[in-house]
Scaffold this motif. Structure first.
Motif, PDB file in Angstrom:
ATOM      1  N   PRO A  57      40.790  44.840  33.032  1.00 46.60           N
ATOM      2  CA  PRO A  57      39.977  44.094  32.054  1.00 46.60           C
ATOM      3  C   PRO A  57      39.632  42.711  32.563  1.00 46.60           C
ATOM      4  CG  PRO A  57      42.201  44.424  31.262  1.00 46.60           C
ATOM      5  CD  PRO A  57      42.057  45.235  32.489  1.00 46.60           C
ATOM      6  N   LYS A  58      38.416  42.272  32.261  1.00 47.65           N
ATOM      7  CA  LYS A  58      37.993  40.953  32.708  1.00 47.65           C
ATOM      8  C   LYS A  58      38.881  39.917  32.034  1.00 47.65           C
ATOM      9  CE  LYS A  58      33.549  41.327  34.623  1.00 47.65           C
ATOM     10  NZ  LYS A  58      32.728  42.202  33.770  1.00 47.65           N
ATOM     11  N   PRO A  59      39.169  38.860  32.747  1.00 55.02           N
ATOM     12  CA  PRO A  59      40.094  37.866  32.178  1.00 55.02           C
ATOM     13  C   PRO A  59      39.460  37.052  31.073  1.00 55.02           C
ATOM     14  CG  PRO A  59      39.260  37.152  34.285  1.00 55.02           C
ATOM     15  CD  PRO A  59      38.727  38.524  34.083  1.00 55.02           C
ATOM     16  N   ALA A  60      39.173  37.670  29.957  1.00 51.93           N
ATOM     17  CA  ALA A  60      38.634  36.933  28.820  1.00 51.93           C
ATOM     18  C   ALA A  60      39.446  37.311  27.612  1.00 51.93           C
ATOM     19  CB  ALA A  60      37.165  37.296  28.621  1.00 51.93           C
ATOM     20  N   VAL A  67      40.872  26.962  25.890  1.00 54.58           N
ATOM     21  CA  VAL A  67      41.340  26.673  27.249  1.00 54.58           C
ATOM     22  C   VAL A  67      40.412  27.349  28.250  1.00 54.58           C
ATOM     23  CG1 VAL A  67      43.298  26.905  28.799  1.00 54.58           C
ATOM     24  CG2 VAL A  67      43.665  26.590  26.358  1.00 54.58           C
ATOM     25  N   PRO A  68      39.989  26.641  29.272  1.00 55.91           N
ATOM     26  CA  PRO A  68      39.084  27.280  30.250  1.00 55.91           C
ATOM     27  C   PRO A  68      39.747  28.494  30.885  1.00 55.91           C
ATOM     28  CG  PRO A  68      39.865  25.162  31.036  1.00 55.91           C
ATOM     29  CD  PRO A  68      40.239  25.251  29.615  1.00 55.91           C
ATOM     30  N   LYS A  70      40.277  31.570  33.589  1.00 57.38           N
ATOM     31  CA  LYS A  70      40.193  31.754  35.028  1.00 57.38           C
ATOM     32  C   LYS A  70      39.233  32.863  35.354  1.00 57.38           C
ATOM     33  CE  LYS A  70      43.844  31.322  37.424  1.00 57.38           C
ATOM     34  NZ  LYS A  70      43.223  32.483  37.929  1.00 57.38           N
ATOM     35  N   SER A  71      38.547  32.693  36.447  1.00 58.66           N
ATOM     36  CA  SER A  71      37.596  33.739  36.821  1.00 58.66           C
ATOM     37  C   SER A  71      37.978  34.290  38.170  1.00 58.66           C
ATOM     38  CB  SER A  71      36.199  33.164  36.881  1.00 58.66           C
ATOM     39  OG  SER A  71      36.093  32.373  38.043  1.00 58.66           O
ATOM     40  N   PRO A  72      37.576  35.503  38.449  1.00 57.98           N
ATOM     41  CA  PRO A  72      37.876  36.042  39.782  1.00 57.98           C
ATOM     42  C   PRO A  72      37.166  35.240  40.839  1.00 57.98           C
ATOM     43  CG  PRO A  72      36.460  37.520  38.527  1.00 57.98           C
ATOM     44  CD  PRO A  72      36.879  36.461  37.599  1.00 57.98           C
ATOM     45  N   ALA A  73      37.808  35.033  41.946  1.00 61.75           N
ATOM     46  CA  ALA A  73      37.219  34.188  42.991  1.00 61.75           C
ATOM     47  C   ALA A  73      36.194  35.003  43.750  1.00 61.75           C
ATOM     48  CB  ALA A  73      38.316  33.684  43.925  1.00 61.75           C
ATOM     49  N   SER A  76      35.015  32.678  48.547  1.00 62.31           N
ATOM     50  CA  SER A  76      36.349  32.282  48.962  1.00 62.31           C
ATOM     51  C   SER A  76      36.510  30.785  49.035  1.00 62.31           C
ATOM     52  CB  SER A  76      36.664  32.890  50.323  1.00 62.31           C
ATOM     53  OG  SER A  76      35.658  32.516  51.223  1.00 62.31           O
ATOM     54  N   SER A  79      36.111  26.945  45.616  1.00 60.92           N
ATOM     55  CA  SER A  79      37.233  27.181  44.718  1.00 60.92           C
ATOM     56  C   SER A  79      37.302  26.193  43.579  1.00 60.92           C
ATOM     57  CB  SER A  79      38.527  27.148  45.512  1.00 60.92           C
ATOM     58  OG  SER A  79      38.390  26.285  46.603  1.00 60.92           O
ATOM     59  N   ALA A  83      37.253  27.490  37.826  1.00 57.81           N
ATOM     60  CA  ALA A  83      37.494  27.479  36.382  1.00 57.81           C
ATOM     61  C   ALA A  83      36.188  27.340  35.632  1.00 57.81           C
ATOM     62  CB  ALA A  83      38.429  26.331  36.031  1.00 57.81           C
TER      63      ALA A  83
ATOM     64  N   GLU B 235      46.318  32.390  46.935  1.00 65.56           N
ATOM     65  CA  GLU B 235      45.502  31.359  46.305  1.00 65.56           C
ATOM     66  C   GLU B 235      46.435  30.314  45.737  1.00 65.56           C
ATOM     67  OE1 GLU B 235      41.780  34.128  44.796  1.00 65.56           O
ATOM     68  OE2 GLU B 235      43.542  33.841  43.536  1.00 65.56           O
ATOM     69  N   LEU B 292      43.205  40.147  42.664  1.00 66.04           N
ATOM     70  CA  LEU B 292      42.774  40.123  41.259  1.00 66.04           C
ATOM     71  C   LEU B 292      43.844  40.731  40.363  1.00 66.04           C
ATOM     72  CD1 LEU B 292      39.043  41.185  41.112  1.00 66.04           C
ATOM     73  CD2 LEU B 292      40.067  39.077  40.319  1.00 66.04           C
ATOM     74  N   ARG B 295      46.708  38.371  39.915  1.00 72.38           N
ATOM     75  CA  ARG B 295      46.380  37.311  38.970  1.00 72.38           C
ATOM     76  C   ARG B 295      46.346  37.854  37.555  1.00 72.38           C
ATOM     77  NH1 ARG B 295      41.417  34.567  39.554  1.00 72.38           N
ATOM     78  NH2 ARG B 295      40.905  35.518  41.520  1.00 72.38           N
ATOM     79  N   LYS B 299      48.523  36.664  34.385  1.00 75.34           N
ATOM     80  CA  LYS B 299      47.451  35.920  33.720  1.00 75.34           C
ATOM     81  C   LYS B 299      47.929  34.951  32.656  1.00 75.34           C
ATOM     82  CE  LYS B 299      44.729  38.330  31.332  1.00 75.34           C
ATOM     83  NZ  LYS B 299      43.677  39.178  30.812  1.00 75.34           N
ATOM     84  N   GLY B 305      44.413  27.648  34.903  1.00 71.02           N
ATOM     85  CA  GLY B 305      44.637  27.043  36.203  1.00 71.02           C
ATOM     86  C   GLY B 305      43.370  26.956  37.025  1.00 71.02           C
ATOM     87  N   ILE B 307      41.829  27.055  40.889  1.00 75.91           N
ATOM     88  CA  ILE B 307      42.159  27.455  42.260  1.00 75.91           C
ATOM     89  C   ILE B 307      41.824  26.284  43.174  1.00 75.91           C
ATOM     90  CG2 ILE B 307      41.676  29.111  44.067  1.00 75.91           C
ATOM     91  CD1 ILE B 307      40.790  31.044  41.947  1.00 75.91           C
ATOM     92  N   VAL B 310      42.156  28.745  48.954  1.00 73.68           N
ATOM     93  CA  VAL B 310      42.317  30.175  49.203  1.00 73.68           C
ATOM     94  C   VAL B 310      42.635  30.337  50.673  1.00 73.68           C
ATOM     95  CG1 VAL B 310      41.179  32.408  49.150  1.00 73.68           C
ATOM     96  CG2 VAL B 310      40.662  30.734  47.401  1.00 73.68           C
TER      97      VAL B 310
END
Lengths: 258, 467
Positions: A57-60, A67-68, A70-73, A76, A79, A83, B235, B292, B295, B299, B305, B307, B310
């Motif tokens: 699941p998407k981190p939402a 709170v902000p 986190k999103s997948p990086a 690379s 960075s 957020a 990371e 992913l 993380r 979570k 947080g 990043i 990396v």
């Protein structure tokens, strides 16, 4: 029952703010045994994805409001924007799917709910735990310090495991061994005239017996033959990698050891 | 009369031989015959001549823990040491965990340790969490360091002991024609100017220690061979203060097929942020997916947080086929001394650097004599004898407990046992296997088998459900 259902739904899921709460309670009136399966359609009704089995699941998470997130990086090196970029994707259409079950209380199975005729029905505990693990394998979940999982499979007594897994397989293997034994004894007797008792006295026959028993024990499926060979190679590989340094042919006058 | 004379000279020989550990290497020139006695644990070599007007010159390529420790020991042993490091402020991507014994053995000052981890959480694929660390005593901890701080400290100490530290990049080396000719090293010296291309230089040395890490050029130039390696991806995430207090002295390890098919995912606390990472050998292409998943599993605890960095790096899985060649030896990651199961490398790098340097100091009698391959082989022997059991045990653990989700579940279950925790920490912190009580060992064996059996039984149940 429905009240206890509402009490047992964990706070972090979307249920608190979600208008779908009411239909959830009504579905809980179905038999409790199927409750873990119900959690599947409930999740799918939340976020509209066709199958909850597919992705991480998407981190939402809706429960954590401002709170902000986190999103997948994706890149690379960008960075610092990690957020910030996450908020754009945090459209809250997807919610976190968590494992829910009426009998899963405080991170462990509530054995009182598994009682049948006054005794705990260990078979259903085992099946429920298997279902939970399967669910989590397909939908990995975040761990949380508020909802620690503390279930230990050793609370299920050894005889429950034995009855369920060991005995059927033991029956199968003993049956195989008995059939092989009977026919081999008959076959050898017909060829050599040596009776069963005299066969046991012969060294060669004893060896054959040992091979037959070992074969029945270790080779239960066709794939086991290859697996055993791979296993053997695996056990010796690391040692070979270490001893490689000592296998060098020396060109100098120094003699090598080991 | 004659017999007493010969007797005297015989005892004289024996007396002088007690100064060295290996008396045969000090064979006087009149008796220098090459001896091949493979049954004896002795190497015999032609007598290495004394270096008449200079000390032995040894170059250490790479200034990490292995290089720094090697250079310090060499310099202290009276050998002319040159340490070549390509990036003096290098932030090597690393878990950064050092065992307690390293602090004592290498006299590390306590201020280079950012954090003392005294608790660990192991989390199984089905999120069963087990706390370990209850058995640790007051003074025991796992030290978390920043590699740039540790490496710089060890290099400084080497310099103070007399080594010359050069900021340069090793390019290649010319092998000697005779057994006592020097090696010619080609390197680019940066001279402290960043961004400059540097000047090409050469240097002649008698021996080389390759401590230049997983992508070692020294290893390439001696045809040391390749090894399987894992990719570790990490990371660094700065999390809000209230979340950081949870990780004050706690590190987490996540196991599961989602996190890594053959390794583990981790959350390690660093000075003011956490490092979240994972690694794999067999599925390197999916490393981002595994990251992913790691993380995702953590979570809730790292929510909010940012990043800040990396990084990724290869980690060797086993030693290279050839760890030395003539007067060049490999140490640390260049040799492949990373343990399986835990992926620990810093301590073994530093220890191997020191051991190799000690062998050189001994073989050259504090820099007065030339060394040869036999002296370096002594380092390999000592290393293998001391640490091969450790490596083997960790390899078995990895093979048994990291192969599948049920095995990992059993692993986490086993970690809840106090005896297991005590043995694990004892062997990790002090690098020794303390003899446990046999009764407890039998109980442990029974429990391990029980856990594995139960976990596999559950897997069969899961398979029945999927059908």
């Amino acid at each position: 029952m429905s009240i206890s259902m509402a009490l047992f739904s964990p706070p972090i899921s979307s249920s608190l703010q979600n208008p779908n709460l009411i239909p959830k309670i009504s579905t809980s009136l179905l038999s409790t045994k199927r409750f873990s399966l119900i959690s599947v359609p409930r999740a799918s009704s939340d976020n509209g994805t066709t199958s909850p089995v597919v992705k991480i699941p998407k981190p939402a998470s809706v429960a954590v409001e401002e709170v902000p997130v986190k999103s997948p990086a994706e890149s690379s090196s960008a960075s610092e924007n990690g957020a910030v970029g996450g908020e754009a994707t945090d459209s809250s259409t997807e919610t976190v799917i968590k494992y829910q079950n009426a009998k899963w209380v405080n991170g462990t199975w509530d054995l009182k709910q598994f009682e049948k005729d006054g005794k705990t029905d260990w078979d259903s505990v085992i099946v429920s735990e298997a279902k939970r693990r399967k669910w989590l394998e397909d939908n990995p979940e975040t761990t949380s310090n508020d909802e620690l999982v503390v279930f230990d499979t050793s609370i299920i007594p050894w005889w429950a495991w034995m009855k369920r897994y060991h005995l059927p397989e033991a029956e199968l293997l003993n049956g195989r061994a008995a059939m092989i034994g009977f026919f081999m004894a008959y076959f050898v007797d017909s060829l050599t005239g040596v009776g069963l008792v005299d066969q046991m006295g012969n060294f060669f026959c004893k060896t054959l017996l040992f091979v037959a028993v070992a074969g029945v024990l270790f080779i239960r499926k066709n794939e086991d033959l290859d697996k055993l060979k791979d296993l053997f190679d695996e056990t010796t590989l690391y040692d070979k990698q270490w001893q490689a340094a000592w296998k060098e042919p020396d060109s100098s006058t120094v003699s090598s050891k080991k | 009369m004659a017999t007493t004379v010969t007797l005297k000279s015989f005892t004289g020989l024996r007396q002088s031989s007690t100064e060295q550990t290996n008396f045969v290497s000090h064979v006087p020139s009149s008796l220098s015959l090459p001896q091949r006695r493979s049954s004896l644990r002795v190497t015999a070599s032609r007598a290495t001549p004394k270096l008449s007007n200079r000390k032995l010159r040894v170059a250490v390529i790479g200034g990490g823990p292995a290089g720094g420790a090697a250079a310090e020991t060499l310099a202290q042993g009276g050998i002319e040491t040159i340490l070549i490091e390509r990036k003096m402020d290098n932030c090597k991507p690393c878990g950064g965990a050092i065992p307690l014994c390293m602090v004592g053995e290498f006299n590390l000052p306590l201020d280079i340790i950012d954090r003392r981890v005294t608790k660990m959480k192991m989390i199984s694929p089905s999120n069963i969490a087990v706390d370990i660390g209850r058995t640790l005593k007051e003074h025991e901890y796992i030290g978390m360091v920043r590699r740039e701080v540790l490496d710089a400290y060890l290099r400084e100490r080497a310099e103070k002991s007399g080594a010359t530290v050069i900021n340069g990049l090793f390019l290649k080396m010319d092998h000697p024609e005779n057994w006592d000719s020097p090696y010619t090293l080609h390197y680019t010296e940066y001279d402290g100017k960043t961004g400059a291309t540097g000047t090409k230089k050469t240097m002649e040395v008698d021996a080389v220690i390759g401590a230049d890490g997983a992508n070692s050029r020294v290893a390439k130039s001696i045809d040391a061979g390749d090894y399987d390696y894992a990719i570790a991806f990490q990371e660094r995430i700065r999390i809000p203060d209230e979340k950081m207090t949870y990780y004050e002295d706690l590190a987490e390890m996540y196991v599961g097929d989602d996190v890594s098919p053959d390794f583990y995912g981790w959350v390690f606390p660093k000075c003011d942020h956490v490092a979240v990472g994972t690694g794999t050998v067999t599925h390197k292409g999916d490393i981002k997916k595994f990251q992913l998943a790691t993380r995702n599993r953590a979570k809730d605890k790292i929510l909010g947080g940012k990043i800040i960095r990396v990084e990724a790096h290869p980690i060797p899985e086993h030693p290279r086929p050839r760890r030395l060649s003539k007067r060049v030896a490999l140490v640390g990651d260049a040799a492949g001394y990373v343990t399986k199961c835990s992926g620990e490398g810093i301590y073994f790098a530093a220890k191997s650097g020191r051991m190799c340097a000690e062998a050189i100091v001994e073989g050259s009698q504090n820099g007065k004599k030339m060394i040869d391959e036999g002296d370096l082989r002594k380092y390999l022997e000592k290393w293998d004898k001391t640490y091969l059991p450790t490596y083997r045990v960790l390899d078995v653990l990895q093979k048994v407990f990291y192969r599948s989700n049920p095995a990992r579940e059993a692993f986490v279950e086993m970690c809840a046992d106090e005896y297991v925790q005590k043995m694990t920490f004892d062997s990790y912190l002090y690098k020794r296997v303390a003899p446990g009580s046999p009764l407890e060992d039998i109980k442990l064996a029974v429990n391990t088998i029980g856990s594995l059996v139960r976990a596999n039984a559950l897997r069969r149940e899961i398979e029945k459900l999927s059908v």
